[in-house]
Enzyme design. Structure first.
Site, mmCIF file in Angstrom:
data_model
loop_
_atom_site.group_PDB
_atom_site.id
_atom_site.type_symbol
_atom_site.label_atom_id
_atom_site.label_comp_id
_atom_site.label_asym_id
_atom_site.label_seq_id
_atom_site.Cartn_x
_atom_site.Cartn_y
_atom_site.Cartn_z
ATOM 1 N N SER A 119 1.041 -1.310 0.179
ATOM 2 C CA SER A 119 0.011 0.096 0.116
ATOM 3 C C SER A 119 0.818 1.087 0.134
ATOM 4 O O SER A 119 0.407 2.373 -0.433
ATOM 5 C CB SER A 119 -0.814 -0.022 1.160
ATOM 6 O OG SER A 119 -1.652 -1.033 1.494
ATOM 7 N N HIS A 140 -1.530 -2.896 -6.950
ATOM 8 C CA HIS A 140 -2.105 -2.283 -5.834
ATOM 9 C C HIS A 140 -3.625 -2.653 -5.918
ATOM 10 O O HIS A 140 -4.432 -1.705 -6.544
ATOM 11 C CB HIS A 140 -1.807 -0.948 -5.716
ATOM 12 C CG HIS A 140 -2.324 -0.427 -4.121
ATOM 13 N ND1 HIS A 140 -2.896 0.807 -3.766
ATOM 14 C CD2 HIS A 140 -2.490 -1.206 -3.057
ATOM 15 C CE1 HIS A 140 -3.134 0.808 -2.570
ATOM 16 N NE2 HIS A 140 -2.822 -0.462 -2.089
ATOM 17 N N GLU A 152 -4.170 -0.128 -8.987
ATOM 18 C CA GLU A 152 -2.899 0.649 -9.472
ATOM 19 C C GLU A 152 -1.933 -0.277 -10.052
ATOM 20 O O GLU A 152 -1.406 -1.049 -9.222
ATOM 21 C CB GLU A 152 -2.752 1.850 -8.407
ATOM 22 C CG GLU A 152 -3.763 2.583 -8.026
ATOM 23 C CD GLU A 152 -3.372 3.365 -6.818
ATOM 24 O OE1 GLU A 152 -3.623 4.570 -6.686
ATOM 25 O OE2 GLU A 152 -2.589 2.874 -5.696
ATOM 26 N N ASN A 190 -4.019 6.160 -1.766
ATOM 27 C CA ASN A 190 -3.530 6.196 -0.225
ATOM 28 C C ASN A 190 -3.116 7.700 -0.137
ATOM 29 O O ASN A 190 -3.236 8.166 0.966
ATOM 30 C CB ASN A 190 -2.709 5.176 -0.092
ATOM 31 C CG ASN A 190 -3.452 3.772 0.128
ATOM 32 O OD1 ASN A 190 -4.755 4.021 0.269
ATOM 33 N ND2 ASN A 190 -2.808 2.992 0.174
HETATM 34 P P1 NAI Z 1 -3.346 -9.182 6.628
HETATM 35 O O1 NAI Z 1 -2.710 -9.017 8.072
HETATM 36 O O2 NAI Z 1 -4.967 -9.489 6.502
HETATM 37 O O3 NAI Z 1 -2.501 -10.533 6.068
HETATM 38 C C1 NAI Z 1 -1.190 -10.552 5.957
HETATM 39 C C2 NAI Z 1 -0.817 -12.018 5.685
HETATM 40 O O4 NAI Z 1 0.498 -12.211 5.339
HETATM 41 C C3 NAI Z 1 -1.054 -12.934 7.115
HETATM 42 O O5 NAI Z 1 -2.005 -14.020 6.805
HETATM 43 C C4 NAI Z 1 0.098 -13.223 7.478
HETATM 44 O O6 NAI Z 1 0.118 -14.650 8.103
HETATM 45 C C5 NAI Z 1 0.729 -13.277 6.072
HETATM 46 N N1 NAI Z 1 2.390 -13.507 6.159
HETATM 47 C C6 NAI Z 1 3.421 -12.567 6.852
HETATM 48 N N2 NAI Z 1 4.338 -12.826 6.702
HETATM 49 C C7 NAI Z 1 4.573 -13.649 5.577
HETATM 50 C C8 NAI Z 1 5.621 -14.307 5.101
HETATM 51 N N3 NAI Z 1 6.863 -14.140 5.390
HETATM 52 N N4 NAI Z 1 5.206 -15.166 4.000
HETATM 53 C C9 NAI Z 1 4.005 -15.530 3.964
HETATM 54 N N5 NAI Z 1 3.099 -14.993 4.499
HETATM 55 C C10 NAI Z 1 3.411 -14.202 5.473
HETATM 56 O O7 NAI Z 1 -3.084 -7.914 6.002
HETATM 57 P P2 NAI Z 1 -3.676 -7.592 4.467
HETATM 58 O O8 NAI Z 1 -4.622 -6.347 4.954
HETATM 59 O O9 NAI Z 1 -4.159 -8.515 3.783
HETATM 60 O O10 NAI Z 1 -2.550 -6.837 3.632
HETATM 61 C C11 NAI Z 1 -1.477 -7.480 3.070
HETATM 62 C C12 NAI Z 1 -0.779 -6.346 2.264
HETATM 63 O O11 NAI Z 1 -1.729 -5.918 1.516
HETATM 64 C C13 NAI Z 1 -0.046 -5.428 2.851
HETATM 65 O O12 NAI Z 1 1.009 -4.979 1.997
HETATM 66 C C14 NAI Z 1 -0.940 -4.312 2.821
HETATM 67 O O13 NAI Z 1 -0.443 -2.846 2.818
HETATM 68 C C15 NAI Z 1 -1.506 -4.434 1.466
HETATM 69 N N6 NAI Z 1 -2.979 -3.857 1.261
HETATM 70 C C16 NAI Z 1 -3.839 -3.796 1.996
HETATM 71 C C17 NAI Z 1 -5.087 -3.294 2.051
HETATM 72 C C18 NAI Z 1 -6.170 -3.106 2.896
HETATM 73 O O14 NAI Z 1 -7.317 -2.358 2.535
HETATM 74 N N7 NAI Z 1 -6.035 -3.830 4.120
HETATM 75 C C19 NAI Z 1 -5.351 -2.633 0.587
HETATM 76 C C20 NAI Z 1 -4.370 -2.639 -0.555
HETATM 77 C C21 NAI Z 1 -3.400 -3.229 0.031
#
Ligand code: NAI
Length: 283
Positions: A119, A140, A152, A190
């Site tokens: 993000s 993104h 994006e 963002n």
């Molecule tokens: P989340 O916390 O729901 O999921 C992240 C997942 O990554 C978890 O299941 C965790 O176990 C896993 N994980 C952590 N380290 C790992 C590794 N080394 N190898 C494999 N899996 C691993 O987070 P979310 O919200 O899904 O965000 C994920 C990415 O997407 C981040 O970079 C965030 O900035 C981006 N993002 C989030 C948005 C949102 O609205 N939450 C929107 C757009 C992008």
């Protein structure tokens, strides 16, 4: 459309939504998460969402077996070996992402494209940890990824034009509107959205109005489909804090410094919708 092997790394809220986009469009999904519990939960959620789509008639029950064949849960990163497009959607932490990209370099090779769903981190900074930076870029998605039409697309200076074009074409094929933007802090959405969420949080923190009234004000006064604080809950308050910190650092501007109320919610484990509490309750 040719069915491809799409790798999704990180089976949290974004990884699940992104997986659903490509899965429902006919591609084979290879899903990996470092946490086996999250992986199992993601598989169950995807199956439940498919069942709901079948009940609603938006997917055919005859395709059930094919859907199951096209959803592969990987217990190791090496499961991504056959993928032609891998999207990383793990925690927003540059060191953790850097380690993952370096490990991924031993698993996939040309012509596989590697994309990050970051993000707020710099795509160029992340590219420094990728074996073939010319085949790396940002894609993104927005939350919930299955429903939000925008993606994006963020090439960095070394990304091959053919790679951006392939990513753009694939996203368009699966029904998304892909907008190309350069690698700038917070990209477009963002950079504009998070300062507003932060200001809404400050208004709430300073007792100017309740969270509900702040959201109603923006819905009725600015024609927003949802208020900024409900949207913050949907994004995840922890993710909002991470993005704001990244913006504050990249832009050297205290406007982006997360409001205390956001920091306190996160400290108390109130992360928004995913933890069932944030500015609002979701029990
Ligand atoms: P989340 O916390 O729901 O999921 C992240 C997942 O990554 C978890 O299941 C965790 O176990 C896993 N994980 C952590 N380290 C790992 C590794 N080394 N190898 C494999 N899996 C691993 O987070 P979310 O919200 O899904 O965000 C994920 C990415 O997407 C981040 O970079 C965030 O900035 C981006 N993002 C989030 C948005 C949102 O609205 N939450 C929107 C757009 C992008």
């Amino acid at each position: 459309m040719t069915s491809q092997h799409i790798g999704i790394i990180g089976a949290g809220q974004m990884g699940q939504g992104i997986a659903e986009v490509f899965w429902r469009a006919g591609h084979t999904i290879y899903l990996f998460d470092a946490d086996p519990f999250r992986l199992d939960q993601a598989y169950q959620n995807l199956i439940e969402r498919l069942e709901r789509a079948i009940d609603k008639g938006t997917e055919s029950a005859d395709e059930w077996e094919h859907f199951l064949d096209r959803l592969v849960v990987c217990i190791r990163l090496s499961g991504m070996a056959s993928c032609t497009f891998v999207i990383e959607a793990i925690v927003e932490d540059i060191d953790v992402k850097a380690k993952l990209f370096s490990d991924l370099g031993t698993v996939v090779d040309a012509p596989c494209i590697i994309a990050t769903n970051t993000s707020s981190l710099s795509v160029s900074d992340l590219a420094a940890h990728v074996k073939a930076p010319e085949r790396f870029l940002g894609v993104h998605f927005f939350n919930p990824a299955y429903h939000m039409p925008l993606v994006e697309v963020i090439p960095h200076t070394q990304t091959d034009t053919a790679v951006s074009d392939r990513a753009h074409a694939l996203l368009t094929e699966v029904g998304k509107t892909a907008i190309v933007c350069s690698d700038s802090p917070g990209f477009i959405v963002n950079r504009l959205l998070l300062p507003m969420i932060n200001q809404a949080a400050l208004l709430c923190q300073n007792g100017v109005a309740t969270a509900a009234d702040i959201d109603t004000t923006m819905k009725l006064g600015a024609n927003f489909p949802m208020g900024p604080l409900a949207l913050a809950d949907l994004i995840g308050l922890d993710t909002c804090v991470l993005i704001l910190n990244s913006l504050a650092h990249a832009c050297d501007n205290t406007t982006y410094k997360p409001a205390d109320i956001l920091l306190n919610y996160v400290k108390d484990g109130k992360l928004g919708v995913k933890s069932k509490a944030g500015f609002f309750n979701y029990q």
